[in-house]
Design an enzyme around this catalytic site. Structure first.
Site, short mmCIF file in Angstrom:
data_model
loop_
_atom_site.label_atom_id
_atom_site.label_comp_id
_atom_site.label_asym_id
_atom_site.label_seq_id
_atom_site.Cartn_x
_atom_site.Cartn_y
_atom_site.Cartn_z
N SER A 68 0.80 -1.23 0.00
CA SER A 68 0.00 0.00 0.00
C SER A 68 0.83 1.28 0.00
O SER A 68 0.32 2.34 -0.34
CB SER A 68 -0.95 0.01 1.21
OG SER A 68 -0.23 0.19 2.41
N LYS A 116 0.53 4.85 6.78
CA LYS A 116 0.10 5.68 5.66
C LYS A 116 0.77 7.04 5.77
O LYS A 116 1.47 7.35 6.72
CB LYS A 116 -1.43 5.87 5.66
CG LYS A 116 -2.25 4.58 5.75
CD LYS A 116 -2.14 3.69 4.52
CE LYS A 116 -2.92 2.40 4.70
NZ LYS A 116 -2.67 1.46 3.59
#
Length: 234
Positions: A68, A116
Site C-alpha cells: 500500500s 500511511k
C-alpha cells in the site's frame, strides 16, 4: 632387658603428611550459575526493563507487510518508528505515520496497525478529482505516489468511487468541485499506492488518539533506499 632406644618404641600419634599445594583438597565453591545470577541479575534486569520501556514509549522496529505504500516502502522493508515526538507536537502533512485504524466494517482487523502518509490536517478542505488531491483548493505535488488516484471524492456516485467513504460535511468549492473538511482532532491519511491502499478514502478520518508514531528511519534492506524518511515539501 628393655631398650631405651626411642626408635624401638611404637608411636600411635597420627603423622601429618607434608603439604603439597598441587594435591591440596579443593574447598567447595558456590554454583557458577548462582554466582552469575548474583553478579549479573541486576544489570540484566535493568537492561530488559530499559529495552521494554524504549519499545513501549520511545521507538520500535516495524516491517512493511503490504504494497500500500509502494514505491516509497516495499514489502518487508524494516523501519524504526519514533513513538516520542508526537507527545509534544502534531503530525505534519507528508509524514508517514503508524496508527490503529478506526473500527469500521471495511477494516478487516482493527487490531493491526496501519502505515500511511498524512495528507489532510484538522481543518483542511479536501477534494480528490482528475487524478489529483486538492488541499485547500491547491493540488498537491506528489512525485512519491505509484499512480494518480483513479477515484473522485467526495461523491455520491458509486461509479466514481466504489465502496468509498461518504463524508457528511460536503460543500461546493472552486469550479463547483465539492470538498469536505477534516474535523478537529482527526487526520486524512493515504497510501502512496493510491489505487491499492485501504486508507481514509475507504474508511474515513483517523482519530489523533489512534496515532502510534511516525516512520523515522528505514534500516533494512541495507541499500541505497536505507536512511531517513524525509517529509516532502509541498
Amino acid at each position: 632387658m628393655s631398650s631405651d632406644n626411642s626408635s624401638d618404641r611404637t608411636n600411635n600419634s597420627p603423622v601429618t603428611p607434608p603439604t603439597d599445594p598441587k594435591q591440596a583438597p579443593i574447598a567447595p565453591k558456590e554454583s557458577s550459575v548462582k554466582n552469575f545470577l548474583t553478579d549479573n541479575l541486576p544489570t540484566v534486569t535493568v537492561a530488559i526493563l530499559l529495552a521494554v520501556g524504549v519499545r513501549i514509549f520511545v521507538a520500535e522496529p516495524r516491517f512493511i507487510p503490504s504494497s500500500s505504500m509502494e514505491p516509497t516502502l516495499l514489502i518487508d522493508d524494516r523501519l524504526i518508528i519514533d513513538k516520542l515526538s508526537f507527545r509534544w507536537r502534531k503530525p505534519e502533512r507528508g509524514e508517514i505515520v503508524v496508527f490503529n485504524p478506526p473500527n469500521n466494517p471495511v477494516v478487516p482487523d482493527a487490531s493491526k496497525v496501519y502505515i500511511k502518509r498524512v495528507i489532510g490536517l484538522p481543518g483542511d478542505r479536501l477534494s480528490i478529482h482528475d487524478g489529483k488531491v486538492f488541499v485547500n483548493d491547491v493540488p498537491l505535488n506528489e512525485p512519491y505516489i505509484a499512480s494518480p488516484p483513479s477515484y473522485t471524492l467526495p461523491t455520491q456516485d458509486d461509479a466514481l468511487c466504489p465502496n468509498c467513504f461518504r463524508p457528511d460535511n460536503v460543500q461546493n468549492g472552486r469550479d463547483n468541485y465539492p470538498y469536505f473538511t477534516v474535523p478537529n482532532g482527526k487526520y486524512w491519511v493515504m497510501g502512496d499506492n493510491r489505487n491499492n491502499s485501504l486508507d481514509s478514502h475507504a474508511w474515513g478520518f483517523m482519530p489523533e488518539e489512534n496515532l502510534v508514531g511516525r516512520a523515522m528511519f528505514r534500516y533494512w534492506p541495507f541499500d541505497k533506499r536505507a536512511g531517513n524518511l524525509n517529509v516532502p515539501k509541498y
